[in-house]
Design a protein around this motif. Sequence first.
Motif, PDB file in Angstrom:
ATOM      1  N   LYS A 164       0.828  -1.208   0.000  1.00  3.19           N
ATOM      2  CA  LYS A 164       0.000   0.000   0.000  1.00  3.19           C
ATOM      3  C   LYS A 164       0.865   1.261   0.000  1.00  3.19           C
ATOM      4  O   LYS A 164       0.552   2.251  -0.670  1.00  3.19           O
ATOM      5  N   ARG A 169      -0.529   5.177  -0.788  1.00  4.47           N
ATOM      6  CA  ARG A 169      -1.613   5.296   0.189  1.00  4.47           C
ATOM      7  C   ARG A 169      -1.089   5.908   1.492  1.00  4.47           C
ATOM      8  O   ARG A 169       0.023   5.635   1.927  1.00  4.47           O
ATOM      9  N   ILE A 174      -4.339   3.268   4.409  1.00  6.61           N
ATOM     10  CA  ILE A 174      -3.859   1.891   4.584  1.00  6.61           C
ATOM     11  C   ILE A 174      -4.629   1.205   5.708  1.00  6.61           C
ATOM     12  O   ILE A 174      -5.030   0.043   5.585  1.00  6.61           O
TER      13      ILE A 174
END
Length: 220
Positions: A164, A169, A174
Motif C-alpha cells: 500500500k 496510500r 492503509i
Amino acid sequence: MTQGLTKFPAKDDVVYVVDDDEAMRDSLSWLLQSNGYKVSCHESGERFLQALSATDPSTVACALIDIRMPHMTGMELQNVLHEKGFTFPVSFITGHGEISMAVEAIKNGAIDFIQKPFKEHILQELVEKMLSIARNEKQRAEDLKAIQSKFKTLTPREEDVLEKIAIGRTNKEIGADLDISVKTVEAHRANIMDKLAVNRPAKLLQMTLKYQEAKAQGLI
C-alpha cells in the motif's frame, strides 16, 4: 598493433577466446596474458560450452568469439549462451565481408566487434569495456540479492502494508484498506523501515520499487 594495454584487470577476471584458428588463439592469448589478463581459449563453440558447465557462474568474465567457425558459428554460439542463461558480455572477431553479420550480432546483444587485423589499443578498449560491464552486473546482482534477503524478513502483514505504501496510500487509507488502526500501520511502517535499513520514506519507496522491478524481470 602499436600501443600496449595499460589497465590491469582484477586477478580473477577472465577473458574467453573462442576461435577455430589456432594462430589467432595463440596471438590473442599471448597479447592478453602479457598484459595481466587471465585468458581461457577454446577451439569451438561446443568445447567452450562444455568448459563453461564446470565454471563458477559468478566469475567476472567476457568473451571474444570468432563470428565464422565451422559446425557452430559465433552467432549460433551467442544464441545458445542466451538460452543457457550466460550473461557475460560478448564481442565478435570478424574478417573482411562479415561486418553485416557483426551488426546483426550486436542487435542480438553483443557489445561490439573487432575486425581483423585489429590494433592493440582497440582490443584494450573493447576488453576493458566488457569487463567493466561484467563487474557492474555482478555488483548489481549482489545488491539485488542483499535487498531480497532484507525483504524476506518481512511478515505477511508488513508486506501488505508495504504494498500500500508503494502505491502512495496514506497511513489512514492503509488502515482503512486493511481494517487496522493508524497506530498499527505506523508500527508496521517503523518495523519495515528498520528491517530494510532505511531511514527516510523516499529511500523506502526507492528500494521497494527496485525490488518489485527486479522481481518482475525475473532477476530475483
